[in-house]
Design a protein around this motif. Sequence first.
Motif, PDB file in Angstrom:
ATOM      1  N   SER A   1      23.150  70.264 100.511  1.00  0.00           N
ATOM      2  CA  SER A   1      23.716  70.563 101.862  1.00  0.00           C
ATOM      3  C   SER A   1      25.141  71.595 101.631  1.00  0.00           C
TER       4      SER A   1
ATOM      5  N   LEU B   1      24.180  74.929 100.332  1.00  0.00           N
ATOM      6  CA  LEU B   1      23.696  75.784 101.367  1.00  0.00           C
ATOM      7  C   LEU B   1      24.525  76.474 102.148  1.00  0.00           C
TER       8      LEU B   1
ATOM      9  N   SER C   1      19.645  69.717 106.102  1.00  0.00           N
ATOM     10  CA  SER C   1      20.271  71.076 106.431  1.00  0.00           C
ATOM     11  C   SER C   1      20.872  71.107 107.881  1.00  0.00           C
ATOM     12  N   ASN C   2      20.736  69.979 108.576  1.00  0.00           N
ATOM     13  CA  ASN C   2      21.131  69.905 109.997  1.00  0.00           C
ATOM     14  C   ASN C   2      21.746  68.192 110.036  1.00  0.00           C
TER      15      ASN C   2
ATOM     16  N   SER D   1      26.114  72.342 109.239  1.00  0.00           N
ATOM     17  CA  SER D   1      24.553  72.167 109.402  1.00  0.00           C
ATOM     18  C   SER D   1      24.185  73.599 108.959  1.00  0.00           C
ATOM     19  N   PRO D   2      23.911  73.880 107.745  1.00  0.00           N
ATOM     20  CA  PRO D   2      23.595  75.176 107.449  1.00  0.00           C
ATOM     21  C   PRO D   2      22.215  75.803 108.079  1.00  0.00           C
ATOM     22  N   TYR D   3      21.294  74.939 108.632  1.00  0.00           N
ATOM     23  CA  TYR D   3      20.158  75.296 109.501  1.00  0.00           C
ATOM     24  C   TYR D   3      20.513  76.300 110.419  1.00  0.00           C
TER      25      TYR D   3
ATOM     26  N   PHE E   1      21.059  83.616 104.119  1.00  0.00           N
ATOM     27  CA  PHE E   1      20.568  82.950 102.880  1.00  0.00           C
ATOM     28  C   PHE E   1      20.112  83.574 101.553  1.00  0.00           C
TER      29      PHE E   1
ATOM     30  N   SER F   1      14.639  67.424 107.721  1.00  0.00           N
ATOM     31  CA  SER F   1      15.303  68.487 107.874  1.00  0.00           C
ATOM     32  C   SER F   1      15.283  69.358 106.658  1.00  0.00           C
ATOM     33  N   ILE F   2      14.457  69.212 105.657  1.00  0.00           N
ATOM     34  CA  ILE F   2      14.032  69.986 104.692  1.00  0.00           C
ATOM     35  C   ILE F   2      13.005  70.884 105.501  1.00  0.00           C
TER      36      ILE F   2
ATOM     37  N   LEU G   1      14.242  73.674 108.055  1.00  0.00           N
ATOM     38  CA  LEU G   1      14.646  74.805 107.002  1.00  0.00           C
ATOM     39  C   LEU G   1      13.692  75.666 106.844  1.00  0.00           C
TER      40      LEU G   1
ATOM     41  N   TYR H   1      11.614  81.635  99.937  1.00  0.00           N
ATOM     42  CA  TYR H   1      11.561  80.077 100.101  1.00  0.00           C
ATOM     43  C   TYR H   1      10.689  79.537  99.284  1.00  0.00           C
TER      44      TYR H   1
END
Length: 324
Positions: free
Chosen positions: A166, A169, A190-191, A240-242, A249, A265-266, A269, A280
């Motif tokens: 996390s 990211l 991610s969040n 939270s990189p989301y 990215f 969360s995965i 994203l 991705y």
Amino acid sequence: MPLSLYGRLRVTLYFGWMNTLLWLWKATKGPYPRRGFLPPDADITPTITGLTVQSSKDPNRKVKINVFYPPGRRPGDGGEKLPMYLNVHGSGYCFEVFPTEAEIAAYIALKAHCIVVDTDYAKAPRHPFPAAYNDVSDVARYILSSPYPDWDLSRLAIGGASSGGSIALAVAVHQPKGTFTSVVTLYPGSNVGTVSDEESERARKIPKGCPGHPLGLWQRTRMIEAYTMNVTDMTDPRLSPYFAPADAFPPVTIVGGDCDPLLPSIQALAKKLREAGNDYDEMIVEDAGHGWERLITPGDKKWEKLREEAMGYYVSRLRKSWDA
């Protein structure tokens, strides 16, 4: 919402106790425990130890790092420049586990034929957000200052496991475009706002005999409380990189398990990046929980083979980003 006085006391006592147990475990197992990634006779000692990076936010604190070269290479040996990988260990943002990912770092250095910088970072609740993010950003700047002539900074990737993934990211999306060739991670969140919500409870239960930590709701909630105790905006992309723009990215790769409570969360994203046309890719392993690849029972051929496949994929995605 900032954590109450009672909440602060609760997480301080809980993680103080847990880190005492970790200290005793490390004293028993040694600083570099093995989890089966490499043969028992493989050397997993860092090539360079004792390095520190000065914290840019706290003049009284330095960040520890270890550096791993592939077998047969040493700093300043005159060989070709090697690609770089910055490894950010998992910790739930709170557990003092550095430098226990030495075997994983040595594995990546060997298999990807690269230099791995394995970094520590400040842990909550003593050092809540954004201390961990700031520390890893400082280490990234240290690498980019090119302290060694055989470090190929045009081929620099970042990654890590769980909270380390996390943070990786989050650091990646705040660097100038092209700084990192890729982010390659193991089961990151991610969040943070969804790590302890009801959706995360919908993950499949780990079948009996399959590896992984269930990462229960109570523990996840305490980790997030400790890390975000002063946070008012849970959508900060450093946390939270989301919530970072999709075009921020670099190529992203995630390896996870379908019984991991971080899977929603995965998936969120993944959906965002795929819809935006980002590079991705992922490998989601059936019946695997959180941290599954390091919790395999020795001699379990099925899961050892799955780990070999997953880590081979992990390395292949790193190498692909360096060859692009």
